[in-house]
Scaffold this active site. Structure first.
Site, short mmCIF file in Angstrom:
data_model
loop_
_atom_site.label_atom_id
_atom_site.label_comp_id
_atom_site.label_asym_id
_atom_site.label_seq_id
_atom_site.Cartn_x
_atom_site.Cartn_y
_atom_site.Cartn_z
N GLY A 43 0.95 -1.23 0.18
CA GLY A 43 -0.05 -0.47 -0.04
C GLY A 43 0.87 1.50 -0.26
O GLY A 43 1.55 1.44 -0.09
N GLN A 46 2.95 10.66 1.28
CA GLN A 46 4.30 9.01 0.90
C GLN A 46 5.44 9.62 -0.20
O GLN A 46 6.32 9.17 0.13
CB GLN A 46 4.50 7.58 0.75
CG GLN A 46 3.24 7.59 2.32
CD GLN A 46 3.40 5.37 2.25
OE1 GLN A 46 2.65 4.85 1.78
NE2 GLN A 46 4.18 5.70 2.71
N CYS A 55 6.39 -0.34 7.31
CA CYS A 55 5.54 0.78 5.77
C CYS A 55 6.53 1.20 5.52
O CYS A 55 8.13 1.11 6.14
CB CYS A 55 4.84 1.84 7.12
SG CYS A 55 4.87 3.74 6.59
N LEU A 56 6.47 1.83 4.33
CA LEU A 56 7.98 2.18 2.91
C LEU A 56 8.55 3.04 3.27
O LEU A 56 9.05 3.40 3.60
CB LEU A 56 7.35 2.48 2.33
CG LEU A 56 6.34 1.17 1.09
CD1 LEU A 56 5.98 1.34 -0.05
CD2 LEU A 56 7.73 -0.54 1.13
N HIS A 68 -4.72 1.75 7.63
CA HIS A 68 -2.88 2.17 7.50
C HIS A 68 -3.12 3.31 6.87
O HIS A 68 -1.86 4.35 6.89
CB HIS A 68 -2.15 1.39 7.33
CG HIS A 68 -0.68 0.57 7.51
ND1 HIS A 68 0.45 0.65 8.14
CD2 HIS A 68 -0.26 2.28 6.66
CE1 HIS A 68 1.46 1.56 8.07
NE2 HIS A 68 1.25 2.44 6.85
N GLU A 69 -3.05 2.85 5.72
CA GLU A 69 -3.07 3.64 4.40
C GLU A 69 -4.10 5.47 4.87
O GLU A 69 -3.25 6.87 4.18
CB GLU A 69 -3.65 3.40 3.09
CG GLU A 69 -2.62 2.14 2.72
CD GLU A 69 -0.93 2.89 2.64
OE1 GLU A 69 -0.65 3.69 2.32
OE2 GLU A 69 -0.19 1.42 3.23
N HIS A 128 -2.32 7.59 6.99
CA HIS A 128 -1.25 8.66 6.35
C HIS A 128 -1.67 10.45 5.92
O HIS A 128 -1.13 11.07 5.86
CB HIS A 128 -0.56 7.60 5.18
CG HIS A 128 0.03 6.96 5.53
ND1 HIS A 128 1.68 7.56 5.46
CD2 HIS A 128 0.83 5.66 5.14
CE1 HIS A 128 2.58 6.70 6.03
NE2 HIS A 128 1.45 5.47 5.71
ZN ZN Z 1 2.89 3.51 5.48
#
Ligand code: ZN
Length: 172
Positions: free
Chosen positions: A46, A51, A94-95, A136-137, A140
């Site tokens: 995701g 991000q 998380c990236l 989660h997304e 963000h």
């Molecule tokens: Zn994330």
């Protein structure tokens, strides 16, 4: 399509609240294409626009594990309509918080309303990993990271580790 740079913590941009878009046009689709390619390249499931430094309420996702059977999902202006009181625990990463993982509790099911890749309004009932990933997304979009659910001490240890890595990288 182009691979964009993924911003990592600590970075003030990740704390910014993303803004809704007016609809899905060429520009939004190009962004979603780039985001998807960036996410696949980084082996993520995701990615939110912020991000890659774009404060728009846009998310891409693919939770299919099969390399040959990609199932990209696109969420524009997503809104959670319903959350199950029951919680589920997943080990999240998380990236934007590289190489850090933690078990996080979230509502096990949710309903989300959004615009898809073609700008059509959709309602999705999600459970399991999909429900966790959506939440989660969507965090963000509000400037929230999964590490914010941890104790202050755990969070500061993680941020310290990440800052250290960054400063080493800068020496090169
Ligand atoms: Zn994330």
């Amino acid at each position: 399509m182009a691979i964009r740079t993924i911003i990592t913590e600590p970075n003030k941009l990740l704390r910014q609240i993303s803004q809704p878009v007016n609809g899905v046009g060429k520009e939004e689709r190009k962004l979603m294409d780039d985001m998807l390619e960036t996410m696949y390249d980084a082996n993520g499931i995701g990615l939110a626009a912020i991000q890659v430094g774009v404060p728009k309420r846009i998310i891409v996702m693919d939770i299919s594990k099969d390399e040959n059977k990609k199932e990209p999902r696109y969420f524009v202006n997503p809104v959670i309509k319903n959350k199950d009181p029951e919680k589920a625990t997943y080990e999240e990463g998380c990236l934007s918080v590289p190489n850090q993982f933690a078990e996080i509790d979230r509502p096990s099911k949710c309903e989300v309303e959004y615009l898809d890749y073609d700008g059509e309004k959709k309602l999705l009932k999600a459970d399991g990993l999909l429900a966790t990933c959506i939440q989660h997304e969507m965090d963000h979009l509000e400037g929230i990271l999964f590490i914010d659910y941890l104790s202050k001490l755990k969070r500061s240890i993680i941020i310290k580790k990440l800052s250290k890595k960054k400063s080493t990288a800068a020496v090169l």
